[in-house]
Design a protein around this motif. Structure first.
Motif, PDB file in Angstrom:
ATOM      1  N   ARG A 201      50.669  60.147  22.889  1.00 59.08           N
ATOM      2  CA  ARG A 201      50.054  58.916  23.425  1.00 59.08           C
ATOM      3  C   ARG A 201      51.124  57.996  24.010  1.00 59.08           C
ATOM      4  N   TYR A 202      51.748  58.460  25.083  1.00 58.23           N
ATOM      5  CA  TYR A 202      52.841  57.731  25.707  1.00 58.23           C
ATOM      6  C   TYR A 202      52.325  56.458  26.381  1.00 58.23           C
ATOM      7  N   GLY A 203      53.215  55.464  26.481  1.00 56.96           N
ATOM      8  CA  GLY A 203      52.826  54.219  27.128  1.00 56.96           C
ATOM      9  C   GLY A 203      53.637  53.047  26.589  1.00 56.96           C
ATOM     10  N   VAL A 204      53.135  51.850  26.889  1.00 58.25           N
ATOM     11  CA  VAL A 204      53.803  50.609  26.491  1.00 58.25           C
ATOM     12  C   VAL A 204      53.007  49.955  25.367  1.00 58.25           C
ATOM     13  N   TYR A 205      53.708  49.554  24.318  1.00 58.32           N
ATOM     14  CA  TYR A 205      53.043  48.966  23.154  1.00 58.32           C
ATOM     15  C   TYR A 205      53.776  47.720  22.670  1.00 58.32           C
ATOM     16  N   HIS A 206      53.023  46.843  22.018  1.00 59.83           N
ATOM     17  CA  HIS A 206      53.595  45.720  21.279  1.00 59.83           C
ATOM     18  C   HIS A 206      53.386  46.014  19.798  1.00 59.83           C
ATOM     19  N   ALA A 207      54.440  45.888  19.011  1.00 63.03           N
ATOM     20  CA  ALA A 207      54.344  46.241  17.597  1.00 63.03           C
ATOM     21  C   ALA A 207      55.118  45.233  16.755  1.00 63.03           C
ATOM     22  N   THR A 208      54.386  44.292  16.168  1.00 66.49           N
ATOM     23  CA  THR A 208      54.958  43.331  15.227  1.00 66.49           C
ATOM     24  C   THR A 208      53.985  43.221  14.066  1.00 66.49           C
ATOM     25  N   ASN A 209      54.387  42.540  13.018  1.00 62.45           N
ATOM     26  CA  ASN A 209      53.429  42.257  11.960  1.00 62.45           C
ATOM     27  C   ASN A 209      52.369  41.307  12.480  1.00 62.45           C
ATOM     28  N   GLU A 210      51.177  41.391  11.912  1.00 57.02           N
ATOM     29  CA  GLU A 210      50.037  40.623  12.413  1.00 57.02           C
ATOM     30  C   GLU A 210      50.171  39.134  12.085  1.00 57.02           C
ATOM     31  N   GLY A 211      49.617  38.319  12.985  1.00 61.44           N
ATOM     32  CA  GLY A 211      49.637  36.875  12.812  1.00 61.44           C
ATOM     33  C   GLY A 211      50.789  36.233  13.560  1.00 61.44           C
ATOM     34  N   PHE A 212      50.667  34.940  13.820  1.00 62.02           N
ATOM     35  CA  PHE A 212      51.689  34.191  14.545  1.00 62.02           C
ATOM     36  C   PHE A 212      52.200  33.042  13.687  1.00 62.02           C
ATOM     37  N   CYS A 213      53.441  32.636  13.942  1.00 62.31           N
ATOM     38  CA  CYS A 213      54.012  31.492  13.241  1.00 62.31           C
ATOM     39  C   CYS A 213      55.191  30.961  14.050  1.00 62.31           C
ATOM     40  N   ARG A 251      54.194  35.268  21.529  1.00 60.47           N
ATOM     41  CA  ARG A 251      52.994  35.950  21.044  1.00 60.47           C
ATOM     42  C   ARG A 251      52.733  37.178  21.910  1.00 60.47           C
ATOM     43  N   MET A 252      52.446  38.306  21.286  1.00 58.45           N
ATOM     44  CA  MET A 252      52.157  39.536  22.033  1.00 58.45           C
ATOM     45  C   MET A 252      50.874  40.175  21.519  1.00 58.45           C
ATOM     46  N   SER A 253      50.035  40.594  22.446  1.00 63.95           N
ATOM     47  CA  SER A 253      48.765  41.241  22.115  1.00 63.95           C
ATOM     48  C   SER A 253      48.999  42.672  21.644  1.00 63.95           C
ATOM     49  N   LYS A 254      48.228  43.099  20.664  1.00 65.21           N
ATOM     50  CA  LYS A 254      48.321  44.465  20.137  1.00 65.21           C
ATOM     51  C   LYS A 254      47.189  45.362  20.643  1.00 65.21           C
ATOM     52  N   LYS A 255      46.533  44.924  21.699  1.00 63.98           N
ATOM     53  CA  LYS A 255      45.386  45.667  22.212  1.00 63.98           C
ATOM     54  C   LYS A 255      45.734  47.120  22.527  1.00 63.98           C
ATOM     55  N   SER A 256      46.926  47.356  23.083  1.00 64.31           N
ATOM     56  CA  SER A 256      47.296  48.725  23.455  1.00 64.31           C
ATOM     57  C   SER A 256      47.423  49.613  22.228  1.00 64.31           C
TER      58      SER A 256
END
Length: 286
Positions: A201-213, A251-256
């Motif tokens: 599943r190649y592509g571009v991703y955002h990967a952080t722990n959930e939530g913002f601060c 902030r980065m979306s995790k939709k991908s």
């Protein structure tokens, strides 16, 4: 599967090697000493011997402020070195994970950035990582681009460790509150990366722990969970001018990730708690 992990002396590289070994996957971690990103022939010789089927590329020039006055060295590692590594992965038929950063974005607004949002790095480090992204994607179809932010792990310096150290001698600390993003615990990220490389599943991703601060909110949560009576006073970034400009919105979306069927990382507060336990365990065994 045979995996090569660059940057093994760093926070993420260290935990990736541990996670892959725990799964019984053959893995070799390398540092810049035996795998210099500025020496393509040295990298080729190493890959010709080890013959990895996947490379998780964690190594990078990460001195963000120093990069402003050392752009050539930063670009040589993060851009040119990553491009050379991608070409070697193509040559040796290996897939590749390129670790990137929230700094590829301009940091305006308050909306989480989608993976394809317009780029606009504010500093040399961000430009170098974006150049690396673009090189990897153009050279190697079998690649994962994974953007992360605010990293913390057991094998290195980070914001949380700094707060814990300062909290030992201060009753009150001033911490920036107008930069907002998501912390990334390398233990959690390494689990995702180990899952990811076993797919196509190649592509571009955002990967952080959930939530913002904000940084101030992160500091306050660290002190709360650590049971340290330290007051955190929020201040603007202007109170701590730095050589390199930092984005206000990380902030980065995790939709991908969700669309590709990958599991999201746990919430950042939970990650902080587990990291504090890990730090305590390490101290108790020394």
């Amino acid at each position: 599967m045979r995996v090569l992990v660059t940057g093994v002396t760093g926070q993420l590289g260290h935990d990736c090697v541990l996670e892959l070994r725990d799964r019984g996957i053959e893995v070799q971690g390398v540092s810049s000493r035996e795998f210099p990103l500025t020496d393509v022939e040295a990298m080729r010789r190493y890959m010709a011997i080890y013959r990895p089927t996947c490379v998780i590329h964690c190594a990078a020039y990460t001195a963000v402020d120093r990069a402003e006055d050392d752009e050539a060295a930063c670009m040589a590692v993060n851009a040119a070195g990553s491009a050379d590594l991608a070409r070697l992965c193509r040559e040796f038929h290996a897939k590749m994970v390129y670790i990137s950063t929230d700094y590829v974005f301009p940091g305006d607004g308050t909306t989480p950035y989608e993976t394809d949002a317009p780029k606009g790095p504010l500093n040399v480090y961000g430009r170098s990582k974006l150049a690396g992204e673009e090189a990897v994607r153009s050279v190697l179809k079998r690649s994962f681009i994974v953007r992360i932010s605010w990293v913390f792990g057991i094998n290195g310096k980070n914001f949380i460790r700094t707060m814990l150290r300062l909290g030992q001698s201060h009753e009150k600390l001033t911490v920036v509150d107008d930069q907002v993003g998501s912390p990334t615990y390398t233990r959690d990220l390494s689990v995702l990366l180990a899952d990811m490389i076993q797919t196509e599943r190649y592509g571009v991703y955002h990967a952080t722990n959930e939530g913002f601060c904000s940084w101030a909110e992160l500091a306050a949560e660290v002190f709360r969970q650590a049971g340290m009576p330290v007051e955190v006073e929020p201040v603007p970034s202007s109170a701590y001018p730095t050589r390199a400009v930092r984005p206000h919105n990380s902030r980065m979306s995790k939709k991908s990730l969700t669309q590709a069927g990958f599991s999201l990382l746990p919430r950042w507060q939970d990650a902080v708690g587990r990291y504090l336990i890990e730090l305590g365990t390490m101290k108790n065994t020394k």
